[in-house]
Design a protein around this motif. Structure first.
Motif, PDB file in Angstrom:
ATOM      1  N   GLY A 169      -0.351  10.900 -26.423  1.00 15.97           N
ATOM      2  CA  GLY A 169      -1.373   9.902 -26.701  1.00 15.97           C
ATOM      3  C   GLY A 169      -2.705  10.367 -26.155  1.00 15.97           C
ATOM      4  O   GLY A 169      -2.778  11.129 -25.181  1.00 15.97           O
ATOM      5  N   PRO A 170      -3.785   9.913 -26.768  1.00 20.53           N
ATOM      6  CA  PRO A 170      -5.100  10.401 -26.370  1.00 20.53           C
ATOM      7  C   PRO A 170      -5.545   9.936 -24.989  1.00 20.53           C
ATOM      8  O   PRO A 170      -6.336  10.602 -24.329  1.00 20.53           O
ATOM      9  CB  PRO A 170      -6.027   9.856 -27.451  1.00 20.53           C
ATOM     10  CG  PRO A 170      -5.281   8.782 -28.151  1.00 20.53           C
ATOM     11  CD  PRO A 170      -3.836   9.032 -27.933  1.00 20.53           C
ATOM     12  N   GLU A 171      -5.072   8.787 -24.504  1.00 25.65           N
ATOM     13  CA  GLU A 171      -5.528   8.303 -23.201  1.00 25.65           C
ATOM     14  C   GLU A 171      -4.868   9.040 -22.034  1.00 25.65           C
ATOM     15  O   GLU A 171      -5.444   9.140 -20.964  1.00 25.65           O
ATOM     16  CB  GLU A 171      -5.308   6.781 -23.071  1.00 25.65           C
ATOM     17  CG  GLU A 171      -3.866   6.322 -23.104  1.00 25.65           C
ATOM     18  CD  GLU A 171      -3.358   6.104 -24.533  1.00 25.65           C
ATOM     19  OE1 GLU A 171      -2.150   5.902 -24.664  1.00 25.65           O
ATOM     20  OE2 GLU A 171      -4.143   6.159 -25.482  1.00 25.65           O
ATOM     21  N   LYS A 172      -3.665   9.575 -22.197  1.00 26.42           N
ATOM     22  CA  LYS A 172      -2.972  10.275 -21.107  1.00 26.42           C
ATOM     23  C   LYS A 172      -3.145  11.798 -21.173  1.00 26.42           C
ATOM     24  O   LYS A 172      -2.772  12.503 -20.240  1.00 26.42           O
ATOM     25  CB  LYS A 172      -1.479   9.949 -21.137  1.00 26.42           C
ATOM     26  CG  LYS A 172      -1.160   8.522 -20.804  1.00 26.42           C
ATOM     27  CD  LYS A 172       0.330   8.322 -20.780  1.00 26.42           C
ATOM     28  CE  LYS A 172       0.683   6.875 -20.481  1.00 26.42           C
ATOM     29  NZ  LYS A 172       2.120   6.660 -20.498  1.00 26.42           N
ATOM     30  N   LEU A 173      -3.709  12.299 -22.242  1.00 28.07           N
ATOM     31  CA  LEU A 173      -3.821  13.749 -22.431  1.00 28.07           C
ATOM     32  C   LEU A 173      -4.673  14.447 -21.361  1.00 28.07           C
ATOM     33  O   LEU A 173      -4.257  15.501 -20.859  1.00 28.07           O
ATOM     34  CB  LEU A 173      -4.370  14.047 -23.829  1.00 28.07           C
ATOM     35  CG  LEU A 173      -4.348  15.513 -24.248  1.00 28.07           C
ATOM     36  CD1 LEU A 173      -2.911  16.024 -24.274  1.00 28.07           C
ATOM     37  CD2 LEU A 173      -5.001  15.700 -25.593  1.00 28.07           C
ATOM     38  N   PRO A 174      -5.839  13.920 -20.939  1.00 29.47           N
ATOM     39  CA  PRO A 174      -6.604  14.641 -19.899  1.00 29.47           C
ATOM     40  C   PRO A 174      -5.848  14.757 -18.574  1.00 29.47           C
ATOM     41  O   PRO A 174      -5.890  15.802 -17.926  1.00 29.47           O
ATOM     42  CB  PRO A 174      -7.859  13.782 -19.732  1.00 29.47           C
ATOM     43  CG  PRO A 174      -7.987  13.007 -20.985  1.00 29.47           C
ATOM     44  CD  PRO A 174      -6.596  12.796 -21.483  1.00 29.47           C
ATOM     45  N   ARG A 175      -5.137  13.701 -18.184  1.00 27.75           N
ATOM     46  CA  ARG A 175      -4.377  13.754 -16.931  1.00 27.75           C
ATOM     47  C   ARG A 175      -3.246  14.778 -17.032  1.00 27.75           C
ATOM     48  O   ARG A 175      -2.995  15.548 -16.104  1.00 27.75           O
ATOM     49  CB  ARG A 175      -3.816  12.370 -16.625  1.00 27.75           C
ATOM     50  CG  ARG A 175      -3.196  12.312 -15.246  1.00 27.75           C
ATOM     51  CD  ARG A 175      -2.764  10.931 -14.812  1.00 27.75           C
ATOM     52  NE  ARG A 175      -2.910   9.898 -15.817  1.00 27.75           N
ATOM     53  CZ  ARG A 175      -2.045   8.904 -15.993  1.00 27.75           C
ATOM     54  NH1 ARG A 175      -0.976   8.824 -15.240  1.00 27.75           N
ATOM     55  NH2 ARG A 175      -2.238   7.988 -16.916  1.00 27.75           N
ATOM     56  N   VAL A 176      -2.568  14.810 -18.160  1.00 25.04           N
ATOM     57  CA  VAL A 176      -1.487  15.773 -18.361  1.00 25.04           C
ATOM     58  C   VAL A 176      -2.048  17.203 -18.374  1.00 25.04           C
ATOM     59  O   VAL A 176      -1.450  18.115 -17.796  1.00 25.04           O
ATOM     60  CB  VAL A 176      -0.724  15.456 -19.669  1.00 25.04           C
ATOM     61  CG1 VAL A 176       0.251  16.571 -20.019  1.00 25.04           C
ATOM     62  CG2 VAL A 176       0.020  14.143 -19.553  1.00 25.04           C
ATOM     63  N   ALA A 177      -3.202  17.385 -19.002  1.00 23.91           N
ATOM     64  CA  ALA A 177      -3.816  18.722 -19.041  1.00 23.91           C
ATOM     65  C   ALA A 177      -4.196  19.178 -17.635  1.00 23.91           C
ATOM     66  O   ALA A 177      -4.017  20.345 -17.268  1.00 23.91           O
ATOM     67  CB  ALA A 177      -5.035  18.709 -19.954  1.00 23.91           C
ATOM     68  N   ARG A 178      -4.751  18.255 -16.813  1.00 30.45           N
ATOM     69  CA  ARG A 178      -5.083  18.607 -15.420  1.00 30.45           C
ATOM     70  C   ARG A 178      -3.838  19.003 -14.644  1.00 30.45           C
ATOM     71  O   ARG A 178      -3.833  19.972 -13.890  1.00 30.45           O
ATOM     72  CB  ARG A 178      -5.761  17.415 -14.742  1.00 30.45           C
ATOM     73  CG  ARG A 178      -7.244  17.600 -14.641  1.00 30.45           C
ATOM     74  CD  ARG A 178      -7.878  16.457 -13.904  1.00 30.45           C
ATOM     75  NE  ARG A 178      -8.188  15.461 -14.939  1.00 30.45           N
ATOM     76  CZ  ARG A 178      -8.041  14.157 -14.830  1.00 30.45           C
ATOM     77  NH1 ARG A 178      -7.627  13.624 -13.728  1.00 30.45           N
ATOM     78  NH2 ARG A 178      -8.321  13.345 -15.814  1.00 30.45           N
ATOM     79  N   THR A 179      -2.751  18.242 -14.835  1.00 33.06           N
ATOM     80  CA  THR A 179      -1.497  18.548 -14.131  1.00 33.06           C
ATOM     81  C   THR A 179      -0.951  19.911 -14.555  1.00 33.06           C
ATOM     82  O   THR A 179      -0.523  20.712 -13.720  1.00 33.06           O
ATOM     83  CB  THR A 179      -0.453  17.452 -14.414  1.00 33.06           C
ATOM     84  OG1 THR A 179      -1.006  16.186 -14.083  1.00 33.06           O
ATOM     85  CG2 THR A 179       0.801  17.673 -13.608  1.00 33.06           C
ATOM     86  N   VAL A 180      -0.984  20.170 -15.867  1.00 33.74           N
ATOM     87  CA  VAL A 180      -0.500  21.471 -16.361  1.00 33.74           C
ATOM     88  C   VAL A 180      -1.371  22.595 -15.808  1.00 33.74           C
ATOM     89  O   VAL A 180      -0.865  23.654 -15.396  1.00 33.74           O
ATOM     90  CB  VAL A 180      -0.473  21.478 -17.909  1.00 33.74           C
ATOM     91  CG1 VAL A 180      -0.263  22.883 -18.447  1.00 33.74           C
ATOM     92  CG2 VAL A 180       0.617  20.561 -18.414  1.00 33.74           C
TER      93      VAL A 180
END
Length: 164
Positions: free
Chosen positions: A21-32
């Protein structure tokens, strides 16, 4: 490592956008990104440790070779000294007793060659007093004691009005 092209990265990004989903993607990208950074640091630490251990092994081998060379030199020096002692004793065996008296004479002279150490008994205060007055005046070394009040009075600025 893994060979990823631009098209494969775009496909992975599109799937991640749909699934996460677009709202959780930046947080997931930072974690990755953080996990990838940790993995790279771990790999670099492992590489550094491996290279350090290889250098240590090389240094140990070099140390062993130097020690063996030193042992060889020491043994050759000892054998040379032994051969010299033998040839010296054979050469001096025919002499009567003149070498003994010569060695005794050298022993008595040798003790006079090195005088006994005596402390110079230097004193810091004597060195301070021996300094010339002109040098003390130029460098600002105090020659007389002065109280704090006298020092303040000495350096107090003069008033412009005459005292009454």
């Amino acid at each position: 490592m893994i060979d990823l092209g631009i098209s494969k990265l775009a496909l992975i990004g599109a799937v991640a956008l749909i699934v996460i989903g677009p709202e959780k993607l930046p947080r997931v990208a930072r974690t990755v990104g953080a996990l990838l950074g940790k993995a790279q640091r771990y790999v670099s630490d492992v590489k550094a440790e491996v290279s350090r251990s290889m250098e240590l092994e090389e240094l140990k081998k070099m140390k062993e070779s130097v020690e063996s060379a030193a042992r060889d030199v020491e043994s050759s020096v000892q054998t040379g000294a032994g051969d010299f002692e033998k040839s010296w004793s054979e050469a001096t065996a025919g002499l009567d007793g003149s070498t003994a008296s010569y060695d005794d004479a050298l022993g008595s002279i040798g003790s006079d060659l090195h005088p006994v150490y005596k402390h110079p008994k230097k004193n810091w205060r004597i060195k301070q007093k021996a300094m010339p007055q002109w040098y003390k005046a130029r460098t600002g070394i105090r020659t007389r004691t002065q109280s704090g009040a006298a020092r303040v009075a000495r350096f107090r600025p003069r008033s412009t009005t005459a005292p009454r």
